[in-house]
Design an enzyme around this catalytic site. Structure first.
Site, PDB file in Angstrom:
ATOM      1  N   HIS A 236       0.732  -1.129  -0.102  1.00  0.00           N
ATOM      2  CA  HIS A 236       0.184  -0.003  -0.073  1.00  0.00           C
ATOM      3  C   HIS A 236       0.912   1.103   0.074  1.00  0.00           C
ATOM      4  O   HIS A 236       1.867   1.185   0.787  1.00  0.00           O
ATOM      5  CB  HIS A 236      -1.237  -0.037   1.117  1.00  0.00           C
ATOM      6  CG  HIS A 236      -1.881   0.942   1.112  1.00  0.00           C
ATOM      7  ND1 HIS A 236      -1.896   2.470   1.304  1.00  0.00           N
ATOM      8  CD2 HIS A 236      -3.371   0.664   1.136  1.00  0.00           C
ATOM      9  CE1 HIS A 236      -2.886   3.011   1.002  1.00  0.00           C
ATOM     10  NE2 HIS A 236      -3.959   2.079   0.857  1.00  0.00           N
ATOM     11  N   ARG A 256      -6.580  10.007  -0.710  1.00  0.00           N
ATOM     12  CA  ARG A 256      -6.264  10.594  -1.983  1.00  0.00           C
ATOM     13  C   ARG A 256      -7.340  10.788  -2.888  1.00  0.00           C
ATOM     14  O   ARG A 256      -7.475  11.631  -3.828  1.00  0.00           O
ATOM     15  CB  ARG A 256      -4.934   9.564  -2.620  1.00  0.00           C
ATOM     16  CG  ARG A 256      -3.650   9.834  -2.068  1.00  0.00           C
ATOM     17  CD  ARG A 256      -2.441   8.901  -2.474  1.00  0.00           C
ATOM     18  NE  ARG A 256      -2.695   7.465  -1.854  1.00  0.00           N
ATOM     19  CZ  ARG A 256      -2.918   6.474  -2.582  1.00  0.00           C
ATOM     20  NH1 ARG A 256      -2.716   6.283  -3.994  1.00  0.00           N
ATOM     21  NH2 ARG A 256      -3.146   5.403  -1.796  1.00  0.00           N
TER      22      ARG A 256
END
Length: 432
Positions: A236, A256
Site C-alpha cells: 500500500h 487521495r
C-alpha cells in the site's frame, strides 16, 4: 487422549474474514452442516482494513460506469496477467454483493437522492467505491458476522489449525487446537474451504494483524498443493512512518480519492513526472485539472495520485532513494483540506501522530498490505485426484482476481466466498 474432541461437518471453512464468512453463509443456506474456524475472535479479520470502500460499478455517482469499464480497469491494473474470467465475474457480481450487504444491514453513505454514495479510488476510471466513511471493512465484517451467526453454522473461535488430514489423495479434515483451553480438536468434513488470509507478518512493516502468518499456505503446501504467484505482493503506498508508535498504520486510499496529494521534501507533486503511457489519456497532466476531477467535474481527468497502487508505491520509493523524501524516510501526504470529508482518518492521525489537521502533511511510505498468492484452485488437492495439474490464478483468502493489486477489493471477498461455497457443495454431492 480424553481431551481430544472430534467434530464433523459437511463443509468446514478455515478462516473467518470476508471470504470465509461469506462462504460459510452460502453453504449454510444450502442446508448443510457448516463449521467455521477462527484463529482469533469472530469479527476480527484483515477485512476491517478495507477502509476505503467496496469496488462495484453501480454508477450511482457517474452514469458512465459499468461492469465492462470495471473489468477493463481491473485487467489493465493487473498488467493483463489476470485470470480474465475471475476478473469478469468480479466486475459483474460486485454490485449484487453490495446490495446484498445492504439488505443484511450494512449502512452505506448516501447521495443526496438516497443512493449508495461512491468515491474515487486508485486505478478506477470513475467513482466506484461504495463506502461507510473510512470504516467500510468494519461495517462489512460486522454485517456478515451478524447475519452468519443466525444461519445455523457452528463457530470455533480462537482455534489454530495445525494440519490438514488426508484420506489417500483426498483432504478429509484437519487437526488443530483450542488456544483458550489447550485442547486438541479433530475436524472431519466432506468439503473444506481455506480462507485463511495472507503472509503479512513475514514483513517488518505491514497493515496485517498478528494472525496473518501464512497458515493456509503452509496447510495447503504440506498437504501436497502447489503454491502459485508467491511473488505477487502488494504494498500500500501510504503508511505512517513517524513517530515510531504509529509506524505502518494505513492511511486509506480514500484520502487521495478525496483530494490528498503526494509531495516530496521540496513540496513538488512528483507523481506528475511519471504517468504510464497506457494511463495518460485518463490522467490529468496538471494540478488544476486533477482538482476539478476530485470535486466532481466529469470533463476532467483523474490526478496521478489515483494511479494504481503498485505504480504509486514505486514512485514514492524512487523519491526516497533519490534523497527527495521526508526526514524520516517517506514522502508527504498533503491532506490539508479534507478533514470534513474523512473525519475519523483525520482525527486519528492528528491525535496519534501529533499532526495538525488542517493544514497537515503526513509522512508516508509503502508497506505490505495484501498478497495475490496461494494455492491454485485447479490443483488436484481440491478435487481428490492426481492427474490433470494446471497452473491457474489462485483464490487465496479473498481470491486474487488480479496481480499487481490496484484497487479496493471488498466486494470480491463476497463474490469469491460465494463461489467457494458453491464449489464445496458440488464436491460434497459428488463424494456421496
Amino acid at each position: 487422549m480424553a481431551d481430544i474432541q472430534t467434530h464433523e461437518h459437511d463443509v468446514l471453512v478455515i478462516g473467518a474474514g470476508g471470504a470465509g464468512l461469506r462462504a460459510a453463509i452460502e453453504a449454510s443456506s444450502a442446508g448443510v452442516s457448516v463449521g467455521l474456524i477462527c484463529k482469533s475472535l469472530l469479527g476480527k479479520a484483515h477485512t476491517v482494513m478495507a477502509e476505503g470502500g467496496v469496488a462495484a460499478a453501480m454508477a450511482n455517482v457517474d452514469d458512465r460506469d459499468s461492469w465492462k469499464v470495471h473489468f477493463a480497469d481491473t485487467m489493465r491494473g493487473g498488467q493483463y496477467l489476470n485470470n480474465w474470467r475471475m476478473a469478469q465475474l468480479h466486475a459483474q457480481q460486485a454490485p449484487d454483493r453490495v446490495r446484498e450487504l445492504e439488505a443484511w444491514g450494512a449502512v452505506f453513505d448516501r447521495t443526496k437522492d438516497g443512493k449508495i454514495l461512491q468515491r474515487n479510488f486508485g486505478g478506477h476510471r470513475y467513482p466506484r467505491l461504495a463506502h461507510v466513511g473510512d470504516r467500510t471493512g468494519l461495517e462489512m465484517i460486522r454485517t456478515l458476522q451478524d447475519h452468519g451467526i443466525h444461519t445455523g453454522m457452528t463457530v470455533y473461535m480462537e482455534h489454530t489449525v495445525a494440519a490438514l488430514i488426508k484420506d489417500g489423495n483426498r483432504v478429509a479434515g484437519c487437526v488443530g487446537y483450542d488456544r483458550e483451553k489447550g485442547y486438541l480438536r479433530v475436524f472431519r468434513a466432506k468439503a473444506i474451504v481455506l480462507a485463511t488470509g495472507g503472509v503479512g507478518r513475514a514483513f517488518k512493516i505491514t497493515s496485517n494483524s498478528w494472525e496473518y502468518t501464512g497458515d493456509g499456505h503452509a496447510l495447503a503446501y504440506q498437504a501436497g498443493a502447489d503454491l502459485v504467484d508467491m511473488e505477487f505482493v502488494q504494498f500500500h503506498p501510504t503508511g505512517m512512518v513517524w513517530p515510531p508508535s504509529v509506524r505502518g498504520i494505513l492511511v486509506t486510499e480514500g484520502v487521495r480519492g478525496e483530494g490528498g496529494v503526494l509531495r516530496n521534501k521540496d513540496g513538488k507533486r512528483f507523481m506528475f513526472d511519471d504517468i504510464p503511457d497506457n494511463y495518460k489519456p485518463q490522467t490529468a497532466d496538471n494540478p488544476e485539472e486533477g482538482w476539478r476531477y476530485v470535486i466532481g467535474d466529469k470533463q476532467a481527468r483523474r490526478p496521478p495520485e489515483l494511479l494504481t497502487r503498485d505504480h504509486v508505491a514505486r514512485c514514492i520509493n524512487r523519491e526516497v532513494k533519490a534523497g527527495r523524501g521526508s526526514p524520516h524516510g517517506g514522502v508527504f501526504l498533503d491532506i490539508a483540506w479534507i478533514k470534513e470529508k474523512i473525519p475519523q482518518c483525520a482525527g486519528a492521525h492528528s491525535q496519534e501522530a501529533a499532526l495538525n489537521v488542517p493544514p497537515v502533511q503526513a509522512a508516508g511510505r509503502p508497506r505490505h498490505h495484501h498478497g495475490a498468492d496461494g494455492g491454485g484452485p485447479d490443483h488436484p488437492l481440491h478435487h481428490g485426484r492426481r492427474e490433470g495439474r494446471r497452473r491457474h490464478a489462485d483464490v487465496h483468502g479473498a481470491g486474487a482476481v488480479r496481480r499487481g493489486r490496484s484497487r479496493g477489493r471488498s466486494a470480491r471477498r463476497e463474490s469469491v466466498g460465494r463461489q467457494l461455497a458453491e464449489r464445496s457443495a458440488r464436491l460434497r454431492q459428488a463424494r456421496r
